[in-house]
Design a protein around this motif. Structure first.
Motif, PDB file in Angstrom:
ATOM      1  N   SER A 231      40.602  11.454  -5.246  1.00 34.90           N
ATOM      2  CA  SER A 231      40.929   9.783  -4.655  1.00 34.90           C
ATOM      3  C   SER A 231      40.452   8.952  -6.395  1.00 34.90           C
ATOM      4  CB  SER A 231      40.216   9.863  -3.370  1.00 34.90           C
ATOM      5  OG  SER A 231      39.071   9.890  -3.474  1.00 34.90           O
ATOM      6  N   ASP A 232      39.362   9.562  -6.605  1.00 29.97           N
ATOM      7  CA  ASP A 232      38.539   8.800  -7.795  1.00 29.97           C
ATOM      8  C   ASP A 232      39.824   8.430  -9.396  1.00 29.97           C
ATOM      9  OD1 ASP A 232      37.858  11.348  -8.113  1.00 29.97           O
ATOM     10  OD2 ASP A 232      36.932  10.712  -9.845  1.00 29.97           O
ATOM     11  N   ASN A 233      39.565   8.127  -9.831  1.00 29.54           N
ATOM     12  CA  ASN A 233      40.490   7.496 -11.043  1.00 29.54           C
ATOM     13  C   ASN A 233      39.831   8.546 -11.985  1.00 29.54           C
ATOM     14  OD1 ASN A 233      42.889   6.030 -11.272  1.00 29.54           O
ATOM     15  ND2 ASN A 233      41.821   4.069 -12.922  1.00 29.54           N
ATOM     16  N   GLU A 234      38.952   9.417 -12.596  1.00 24.13           N
ATOM     17  CA  GLU A 234      38.262  10.053 -13.235  1.00 24.13           C
ATOM     18  C   GLU A 234      38.797  11.666 -12.716  1.00 24.13           C
ATOM     19  OE1 GLU A 234      36.303   7.743 -12.648  1.00 24.13           O
ATOM     20  OE2 GLU A 234      35.817   6.098 -13.715  1.00 24.13           O
ATOM     21  N   GLY A 235      38.494  11.784 -11.519  1.00 27.08           N
ATOM     22  CA  GLY A 235      39.515  12.832 -10.762  1.00 27.08           C
ATOM     23  C   GLY A 235      40.421  13.185 -10.992  1.00 27.08           C
ATOM     24  N   ARG A 236      41.323  12.049 -10.842  1.00 28.22           N
ATOM     25  CA  ARG A 236      43.356  11.908 -10.920  1.00 28.22           C
ATOM     26  C   ARG A 236      43.265  12.290 -12.538  1.00 28.22           C
ATOM     27  NH1 ARG A 236      44.842   6.814  -7.233  1.00 28.22           N
ATOM     28  NH2 ARG A 236      44.060   7.358  -5.473  1.00 28.22           N
ATOM     29  N   PHE A 237      42.487  12.345 -13.297  1.00 31.60           N
ATOM     30  CA  PHE A 237      43.118  11.604 -14.552  1.00 31.60           C
ATOM     31  C   PHE A 237      43.149  13.756 -15.464  1.00 31.60           C
ATOM     32  CE2 PHE A 237      44.179   8.460 -17.150  1.00 31.60           C
ATOM     33  CZ  PHE A 237      44.416   7.371 -16.814  1.00 31.60           C
ATOM     34  N   TYR A 238      42.043  13.802 -14.522  1.00 33.55           N
ATOM     35  CA  TYR A 238      41.898  15.321 -14.889  1.00 33.55           C
ATOM     36  C   TYR A 238      42.854  15.987 -13.977  1.00 33.55           C
ATOM     37  CZ  TYR A 238      37.454  15.165 -17.628  1.00 33.55           C
ATOM     38  OH  TYR A 238      36.678  15.176 -18.673  1.00 33.55           O
ATOM     39  N   TRP A 239      42.941  16.320 -13.345  1.00 32.96           N
ATOM     40  CA  TRP A 239      43.837  16.584 -12.060  1.00 32.96           C
ATOM     41  C   TRP A 239      45.482  16.758 -12.488  1.00 32.96           C
ATOM     42  CZ3 TRP A 239      48.359  15.653  -9.853  1.00 32.96           C
ATOM     43  CH2 TRP A 239      48.809  16.911  -8.609  1.00 32.96           C
ATOM     44  N   LEU A 240      45.787  15.414 -13.711  1.00 34.96           N
ATOM     45  CA  LEU A 240      47.082  15.573 -13.771  1.00 34.96           C
ATOM     46  C   LEU A 240      46.740  15.711 -15.131  1.00 34.96           C
ATOM     47  CD1 LEU A 240      47.344  11.912 -13.000  1.00 34.96           C
ATOM     48  CD2 LEU A 240      49.498  13.640 -12.836  1.00 34.96           C
ATOM     49  N   LEU A 241      46.667  15.545 -16.015  1.00 38.34           N
ATOM     50  CA  LEU A 241      45.813  16.614 -17.159  1.00 38.34           C
ATOM     51  C   LEU A 241      46.773  18.431 -17.331  1.00 38.34           C
ATOM     52  CD1 LEU A 241      45.350  16.478 -20.740  1.00 38.34           C
ATOM     53  CD2 LEU A 241      42.844  16.331 -19.845  1.00 38.34           C
ATOM     54  N   ASP A 242      45.609  18.924 -16.210  1.00 36.88           N
ATOM     55  CA  ASP A 242      45.803  19.697 -15.719  1.00 36.88           C
ATOM     56  C   ASP A 242      47.043  20.239 -15.471  1.00 36.88           C
ATOM     57  OD1 ASP A 242      44.029  22.437 -15.867  1.00 36.88           O
ATOM     58  OD2 ASP A 242      44.046  22.579 -13.864  1.00 36.88           O
ATOM     59  N   ARG A 243      47.549  19.881 -14.926  1.00 36.27           N
ATOM     60  CA  ARG A 243      49.258  19.477 -14.022  1.00 36.27           C
ATOM     61  C   ARG A 243      50.221  19.906 -15.250  1.00 36.27           C
ATOM     62  NH1 ARG A 243      46.333  20.475 -11.144  1.00 36.27           N
ATOM     63  NH2 ARG A 243      46.277  20.887  -9.207  1.00 36.27           N
ATOM     64  N   ILE A 244      49.643  18.956 -16.173  1.00 39.08           N
ATOM     65  CA  ILE A 244      51.068  17.973 -17.097  1.00 39.08           C
ATOM     66  C   ILE A 244      50.950  19.521 -18.394  1.00 39.08           C
ATOM     67  CG2 ILE A 244      51.505  17.327 -19.215  1.00 39.08           C
ATOM     68  CD1 ILE A 244      49.911  14.285 -17.387  1.00 39.08           C
TER      69      ILE A 244
ATOM     70  N   ASP B 272      31.837   7.825 -22.010  1.00 39.32           N
ATOM     71  CA  ASP B 272      31.397   8.439 -21.132  1.00 39.32           C
ATOM     72  C   ASP B 272      32.704   9.950 -20.957  1.00 39.32           C
ATOM     73  OD1 ASP B 272      31.217   7.559 -18.649  1.00 39.32           O
ATOM     74  OD2 ASP B 272      29.233   8.924 -18.283  1.00 39.32           O
ATOM     75  N   PHE B 273      32.842   9.489 -19.450  1.00 37.32           N
ATOM     76  CA  PHE B 273      34.793   9.955 -19.435  1.00 37.32           C
ATOM     77  C   PHE B 273      35.694  10.282 -20.610  1.00 37.32           C
ATOM     78  CE2 PHE B 273      38.642   9.488 -18.586  1.00 37.32           C
ATOM     79  CZ  PHE B 273      38.659  10.092 -17.602  1.00 37.32           C
ATOM     80  N   GLY B 274      35.799   9.185 -20.969  1.00 38.79           N
ATOM     81  CA  GLY B 274      36.894   8.796 -22.181  1.00 38.79           C
ATOM     82  C   GLY B 274      36.201  10.813 -23.554  1.00 38.79           C
ATOM     83  N   LEU B 275      35.515  10.456 -23.681  1.00 35.14           N
ATOM     84  CA  LEU B 275      34.471  11.401 -24.953  1.00 35.14           C
ATOM     85  C   LEU B 275      34.542  12.790 -23.947  1.00 35.14           C
ATOM     86  CD1 LEU B 275      32.234   9.514 -26.470  1.00 35.14           C
ATOM     87  CD2 LEU B 275      34.465   9.592 -27.276  1.00 35.14           C
ATOM     88  N   GLY B 276      34.355  12.654 -22.611  1.00 36.14           N
ATOM     89  CA  GLY B 276      34.508  13.952 -21.810  1.00 36.14           C
ATOM     90  C   GLY B 276      36.277  14.434 -21.972  1.00 36.14           C
ATOM     91  N   ILE B 277      36.801  13.879 -21.421  1.00 41.82           N
ATOM     92  CA  ILE B 277      38.059  14.312 -21.504  1.00 41.82           C
ATOM     93  C   ILE B 277      39.305  14.901 -22.498  1.00 41.82           C
ATOM     94  CG2 ILE B 277      39.505  11.980 -20.763  1.00 41.82           C
ATOM     95  CD1 ILE B 277      41.235  13.192 -18.816  1.00 41.82           C
ATOM     96  N   ALA B 278      38.880  14.144 -23.811  1.00 42.64           N
ATOM     97  CA  ALA B 278      38.953  14.352 -24.572  1.00 42.64           C
ATOM     98  C   ALA B 278      39.096  15.900 -24.961  1.00 42.64           C
ATOM     99  CB  ALA B 278      38.704  12.815 -25.963  1.00 42.64           C
ATOM    100  N   GLN B 279      37.877  15.987 -24.278  1.00 47.47           N
ATOM    101  CA  GLN B 279      37.446  17.524 -25.358  1.00 47.47           C
ATOM    102  C   GLN B 279      38.569  18.565 -24.121  1.00 47.47           C
ATOM    103  OE1 GLN B 279      36.089  20.207 -23.804  1.00 47.47           O
ATOM    104  NE2 GLN B 279      35.517  21.381 -25.409  1.00 47.47           N
ATOM    105  N   SER B 280      38.500  18.379 -23.094  1.00 44.82           N
ATOM    106  CA  SER B 280      39.872  19.249 -22.850  1.00 44.82           C
ATOM    107  C   SER B 280      40.707  18.754 -23.176  1.00 44.82           C
ATOM    108  CB  SER B 280      39.617  18.726 -21.015  1.00 44.82           C
ATOM    109  OG  SER B 280      38.483  18.774 -20.584  1.00 44.82           O
ATOM    110  N   ALA B 281      41.137  17.576 -23.921  1.00 50.61           N
ATOM    111  CA  ALA B 281      42.737  17.312 -24.120  1.00 50.61           C
ATOM    112  C   ALA B 281      42.982  18.337 -25.647  1.00 50.61           C
ATOM    113  CB  ALA B 281      43.372  16.226 -24.399  1.00 50.61           C
ATOM    114  N   THR B 282      41.603  18.099 -26.108  1.00 45.34           N
ATOM    115  CA  THR B 282      41.357  18.365 -27.788  1.00 45.34           C
ATOM    116  C   THR B 282      41.908  20.383 -27.293  1.00 45.34           C
ATOM    117  OG1 THR B 282      40.212  16.580 -28.179  1.00 45.34           O
ATOM    118  CG2 THR B 282      40.602  18.785 -30.052  1.00 45.34           C
ATOM    119  N   GLU B 283      41.167  21.205 -26.438  1.00 49.94           N
ATOM    120  CA  GLU B 283      41.805  22.084 -26.557  1.00 49.94           C
ATOM    121  C   GLU B 283      42.744  22.315 -26.227  1.00 49.94           C
ATOM    122  OE1 GLU B 283      40.246  24.841 -27.365  1.00 49.94           O
ATOM    123  OE2 GLU B 283      37.798  24.916 -26.927  1.00 49.94           O
ATOM    124  N   TYR B 284      43.594  21.724 -24.714  1.00 52.37           N
ATOM    125  CA  TYR B 284      44.503  21.581 -24.951  1.00 52.37           C
ATOM    126  C   TYR B 284      46.219  22.063 -25.530  1.00 52.37           C
ATOM    127  CZ  TYR B 284      42.831  22.767 -19.816  1.00 52.37           C
ATOM    128  OH  TYR B 284      42.731  22.343 -17.803  1.00 52.37           O
ATOM    129  N   GLY B 285      45.730  20.998 -25.848  1.00 50.40           N
ATOM    130  CA  GLY B 285      45.783  20.439 -28.035  1.00 50.40           C
ATOM    131  C   GLY B 285      47.626  19.155 -26.616  1.00 50.40           C
TER     132      GLY B 285
END
Ligand code: SF4
Length: 669
Positions: free
Chosen positions: A382-395, A337-350
């Motif tokens: 501090s949590d892994n999922e939160g870190r991934f969203y945080w990093l994606l946004d910074r990148i 559920d995390f993977g399919l969720g963050i992939a939506q943001s990643a697709t919008e960010y391209g």
């Protein structure tokens, strides 16, 4: 009259804002076939090696394949070619969906961008009406959101839009070009699009494509459709589920992920979780997939339904296919559920769904090992999922450490230093690879990884089984109706191939056999990429409906080019060699042709050397991987030969590179 192709390209000079409709030379199509083939010729002619990815002189070419827009099933690929910011070599990412046929119906084979626009624009192609339009109101918008806004603005729901998100605008080296039902993701082509100031290309076409001998062509198409039906009803036994059928691996139809989760690596491609898959996980992931997967979908003129629309709760719907279903989940040690969720943001960010999760896992590994510190991650959860969203946004915004990571693991590691390069362990030619770490060297895959210039393993493999069948009965059953082989010898190789003993890997198939297998597989991929055919119906699956025996007939009756198997093989070799020549001219050499050190635990340096030596000879390349003058002449590429001699890459008297001259890449370092 031109057949299959329109005979016209659009040439867009973004610096001047000019648009030209240019008639193309049909002889170039005969020599290089179209799609990637003619893209390579244009890149060779017009982008000398001194040109950097973000120079205005770099071209960004969108090409429909030669047979796109004809009734050939599954022929819908857009081939995007430029110089990659990640590898500084030729990039040729591809996308399915509907864009390429629409371009053909508008009356064009390619759109070629040069220069840079002073402000953000989008290109609108509506048959003969072509215009650059202001896109300042789309700045910062997601890729899918952009497509929707453009469709509303143009009041045309049928317009096909290829667009970039924030990552492309900010020149992230692994930025993608998204197109609703597909994306061109690898090698950072979205960054070049952003650098040129193009937010999107919207296409609408209503013209016809001519086919040279329609009755014959339709008959061939019918045969393909019949065979697809047959194969769908008769999956191949004895191979893993996702490889039993046709199409891109049918990940969105599959619930059982035991094989991927237990064999591919988690995190930064280091951790194997052998006992991960159990009943509880299976049930949870099945529920997630069934809840979020709203519909199975296909590309233009294809019945295979390789993709699915995904609707994560509270988020816009997007499309997903293939292994990107799991890449974020596994990189973050998380759930589907995390993977399919963050992939939506990643697709919008391209961003590329393969590179991006690896870059983020790499950053966290550096953090865990003290190479990056809290100072680099201010405010990171501090949590892994939160870190991934945080990093994606910074990148995608290129903020703080995100600015460094936005260049991919290879360049980021160099910039970070302090031993970070040890952690960027999963790249080939500066590009992130699938997180696979295996035990015994597979000599066929060694060659594909080392020498493939798409720098993406899944775009080379396919025609030959990945592993031997355990019993002779299974082998005999497989070869019985294996009519796709270009030569009967491949059947005997498979019959003799054993899981263990004398005729097993790494010494069987023999070096020469491995070279022949790889050459066949690569040839099929290069045919697809010229014609615009989806690899899922041709070069990627076992026993596909398109093969070396019917392709010449498709080209003859479709494009009106007199073609047979030998001529086709020769034309493919010509443009494949030209692709190599482009990269050789940009500094690529034998020393770059190596899979990650830790890809296989058991390595065989002498065998690997022999594999490369023999493959280079088969391909007509010298010991450093440079096409020889003799082979270039045989392929009608004397102009390449002359250029190599002029630049000191080959001497005039022999085919060896002069010893005293370092390659441009070496000089740079
Ligand atoms: S096989 Fe799958 S990926 Fe290929 S064209 Fe058909 S639906 Fe698209």
């Amino acid at each position: 009259m031109r057949y299959a192709e329109t005979g016209f390209n659009l040439e867009i000079d973004l610096s001047r804002g000019s648009i030209e409709r240019v008639e193309t030379d049909p002889r170039e199509t005969e020599l290089y076939l179209g799609g990637l083939g003619t893209n390579a010729k244009i890149l060779w002619d017009r982008v000398p090696p001194e040109i950097k990815p973000f120079d205005p002189e770099n071209l960004l070419i969108f090409s429909a394949g030669l047979l796109c827009g004809t009734p050939a099933t599954g022929c819908n690929r857009t081939i995007v070619t430029t110089i990659s910011p990640q590898t500084e070599l030729m990039a040729f990412s591809m996308m399915g969906g509907f864009w390429a046929p629409e371009l053909k119906y508008a009356g064009y084979d390619k759109v070629i961008f040069r220069g840079k626009s002073p402000k953000l624009v989008y290109l609108y192609i509506n048959n003969d009406k072509v215009e650059l339009r202001d896109a300042s109101h789309l700045q910062g918008k997601g890729s899918l959101e952009t497509a929707e806004l453009i469709r509303q603005e143009l009041q045309d729901p049928k317009v096909q839009v290829a667009s970039i998100g924030l990552a492309g605008e900010n020149r992230v080296y692994f930025a993608s070009i998204e197109q609703g039902r597909s994306s061109a993701s690898r090698l950072g082509i979205g960054a070049v699009m952003g650098d040129k100031g193009i937010k999107a290309i919207a296409v609408r076409g209503t013209k016809d494509i001519n086919v040279a001998r329609p009755a014959e062509f339709i008959e061939l198409c019918n045969e393909v459709r019949e065979y697809i039906k047959f194969r769908n009803e008769n999956p191949i036994p004895g191979v893993m589920t996702i490889l039993q059928g046709l199409g891109s691996p049918q990940e969105m139809k599959v619930h059982d992920e035991k094989w991927h989760t237990e064999n591919f690596m988690w995190g930064n491609a280091r951790v194997r979780r052998r006992d991960f898959w159990n009943e509880e996980v299976a049930q949870k992931w099945s529920e997630t997939l069934d809840t979020m997967r709203t519909r199975l979908i296909s590309c233009f003129n294809c019945p295979m339904e390789c993709g699915a629309t995904i609707s994560p709760p509270g988020l816009l719907t997007y499309m997903m296919k293939c292994f990107s279903k799991l890449t974020y989940t596994m990189a973050a040690f998380s759930d589907l559920d995390f993977g399919l969720g963050i992939a939506q943001s990643a697709t919008e960010y391209g961003v590329d769904g393969f590179s991006t999760p690896q870059v983020m896992a790499f950053a966290l590994e550096l953090y865990e090992n003290g190479i990056l510190t809290d100072d680099d991650f201010p405010g990171m959860p501090s949590d892994n999922e939160g870190r991934f969203y945080w990093l994606l946004d910074r990148i995608v915004r290129r903020e703080g450490i995100g600015d460094v990571l936005a260049n991919g693991t290879y360049w980021a590691a160099k910039e970070i230093g302090k031993g970070a390069e040890e952690y960027a362990h999963n790249t080939i030619k500066k590009h992130e690879q699938l997180p696979l770490k295996l035990s015994m060297l597979n000599p066929i895959y060694f060659l594909m990884y080392a020498t493939g210039e798409k720098i993406n393993i899944t775009q080379i493999e396919g025609q030959f089984p990945q592993a031997p069948f355990p019993t002779m009965e299974e082998r005999e059953a497989f070869v019985k109706d294996w009519f796709q082989v270009p030569d009967e010898k491949f059947k005997q190789i498979l019959l003799d191939w054993e899981p263990r003993g004398e005729k097993s890997m790494p010494y069987y198939p023999t070096v020469q056999m491995c070279c022949d297998i790889v050459d066949w597989q690569e040839t099929m991929h290069y045919i697809d990429d010229a014609l615009g055919m989806c690899a899922g119906l041709s070069s990627f699956p076992l026993k596909p409906p398109y093969h070396i025996h019917n392709y010449p007939k498709f080209i003859s009756s479709g494009a009106g080019i007199d073609m047979d198997e030998d001529k086709l093989t020769h034309a493919i070799k010509r443009y494949r060699t030209l692709v190599r020549a482009i990269n050789i001219r940009r500094g690529m050499r034998r020393e770059d042709e190596k899979p990650p050190e830790d890809h296989w635990k058991k390595r065989f340096p002498e065998l690997e050397k022999e594999l490369l030596d023999t493959y280079y000879t088969l391909k007509g390349w010298n010991n450093d991987g440079i096409p020889t003058q003799g082979s270039l002449h045989e392929l009608g590429l004397d102009y390449v030969s002359e250029d190599f001699v002029k630049r000191g890459i080959l001497t005039g008297s022999d085919d060896e590179p002069p010893k005293e001259k370092a390659s441009p890449e070496k000089k740079k370092q």
